[in-house]
Write a protein that holds these residues in place. Sequence first.
Motif, PDB file in Angstrom:
ATOM      1  N   GLU A 165       0.846  -1.191   0.000  1.00 13.04           N
ATOM      2  CA  GLU A 165       0.000   0.000   0.000  1.00 13.04           C
ATOM      3  C   GLU A 165       0.881   1.242   0.000  1.00 13.04           C
ATOM      4  N   ILE A 166       0.518   2.186  -0.852  1.00  9.70           N
ATOM      5  CA  ILE A 166       1.166   3.495  -0.867  1.00  9.70           C
ATOM      6  C   ILE A 166       0.043   4.510  -0.690  1.00  9.70           C
ATOM      7  N   ASP A 167       0.040   5.219   0.439  1.00 15.58           N
ATOM      8  CA  ASP A 167      -1.072   6.139   0.689  1.00 15.58           C
ATOM      9  C   ASP A 167      -0.957   7.407  -0.160  1.00 15.58           C
ATOM     10  N   GLU A 168      -2.026   8.182  -0.166  1.00 13.04           N
ATOM     11  CA  GLU A 168      -2.103   9.385  -1.009  1.00 13.04           C
ATOM     12  C   GLU A 168      -1.139  10.487  -0.582  1.00 13.04           C
ATOM     13  N   ASN A 169      -0.587  10.394   0.611  1.00 13.45           N
ATOM     14  CA  ASN A 169       0.376  11.391   1.090  1.00 13.45           C
ATOM     15  C   ASN A 169       1.823  10.968   0.856  1.00 13.45           C
ATOM     16  N   SER A 170       2.020   9.921   0.083  1.00 14.47           N
ATOM     17  CA  SER A 170       3.353   9.383  -0.163  1.00 14.47           C
ATOM     18  C   SER A 170       3.761   9.577  -1.611  1.00 14.47           C
ATOM     19  N   GLU A 171       5.073   9.451  -1.848  1.00 15.36           N
ATOM     20  CA  GLU A 171       5.599   9.648  -3.191  1.00 15.36           C
ATOM     21  C   GLU A 171       6.793   8.734  -3.416  1.00 15.36           C
ATOM     22  N   VAL A 172       6.865   8.181  -4.637  1.00 17.79           N
ATOM     23  CA  VAL A 172       8.041   7.438  -5.090  1.00 17.79           C
ATOM     24  C   VAL A 172       8.536   8.185  -6.314  1.00 17.79           C
ATOM     25  N   THR A 173       9.769   8.713  -6.249  1.00 16.51           N
ATOM     26  CA  THR A 173      10.259   9.542  -7.355  1.00 16.51           C
ATOM     27  C   THR A 173      10.788   8.717  -8.518  1.00 16.51           C
ATOM     28  N   GLY A 174      11.171   7.454  -8.260  1.00 18.51           N
ATOM     29  CA  GLY A 174      11.696   6.594  -9.310  1.00 18.51           C
ATOM     30  C   GLY A 174      10.625   5.641  -9.818  1.00 18.51           C
ATOM     31  N   ASP A 175      11.082   4.526 -10.355  1.00 14.55           N
ATOM     32  CA  ASP A 175      10.174   3.496 -10.883  1.00 14.55           C
ATOM     33  C   ASP A 175       9.623   2.632  -9.772  1.00 14.55           C
ATOM     34  N   ILE A 176       8.414   2.135  -9.997  1.00 20.23           N
ATOM     35  CA  ILE A 176       7.838   1.097  -9.145  1.00 20.23           C
ATOM     36  C   ILE A 176       7.698  -0.112 -10.066  1.00 20.23           C
ATOM     37  N   ARG A 177       8.388  -1.220  -9.689  1.00 24.51           N
ATOM     38  CA  ARG A 177       8.398  -2.366 -10.595  1.00 24.51           C
ATOM     39  C   ARG A 177       8.606  -3.675  -9.836  1.00 24.51           C
ATOM     40  N   VAL A 178       8.376  -4.778 -10.564  1.00 23.80           N
ATOM     41  CA  VAL A 178       8.647  -6.113 -10.058  1.00 23.80           C
ATOM     42  C   VAL A 178       9.858  -6.645 -10.812  1.00 23.80           C
ATOM     43  N   ASP A 179      10.834  -7.137 -10.086  1.00 23.51           N
ATOM     44  CA  ASP A 179      12.027  -7.744 -10.700  1.00 23.51           C
ATOM     45  C   ASP A 179      12.071  -9.226 -10.410  1.00 23.51           C
TER      46      ASP A 179
END
Length: 179
Positions: A165-179
């Motif tokens: 879960e990533i809430d609405e007040n959070s941020e990921v500046t790079g990629d979100i992926r499965v490796d």
Amino acid sequence: MAKWNKLLLITASMGLLAACDNAAETEEPAEEVEETEAEVTTGATQVRVNDEDTLLEGLSSDGAWIVIFEDDITTDEDLVMVEGFENKGETERKLALYAQDADRNVTETFTLTAPSITIQNENTRLQNGTFVGDVYVEANGFKLVGGTIDGDLIFASEEFEASSEIDENSEVTGDIRVD
């Protein structure tokens, strides 16, 4: 006069016993404990960190379910939040990159900078503050709450990604992926 002294002693003792009993029933959650020094204890419920050494110990198998930051920390180490921790009988870990007041209002946020952190414990929360580096998730139930990952968020499987879960007040500046 001796009767008054005995009565006063008995009254004070009863008050102390009542206060101790009440304190045991209303134990505060780990994140509300007022401690100021960095402390790591095997099996501890919390560890407060303000330098690299206590950070590494706090994340280890000798650390705690909750790692509470008191300052910004930078390390050249690849970090691992090892598995095997619980909070109130539930599998969980928390990286608390913030300070709070008595009402649990966030009063300050901190930054942890490292090449990477690997999450191995189920139900791990990265809460508030900023992690600068890549986050590798190898367990179910990862949560990003009010925080920033200044890097990539990489899941070891689709199952781990689906349970996160990533809430609405959070941020990921790079990629979100499965490796």
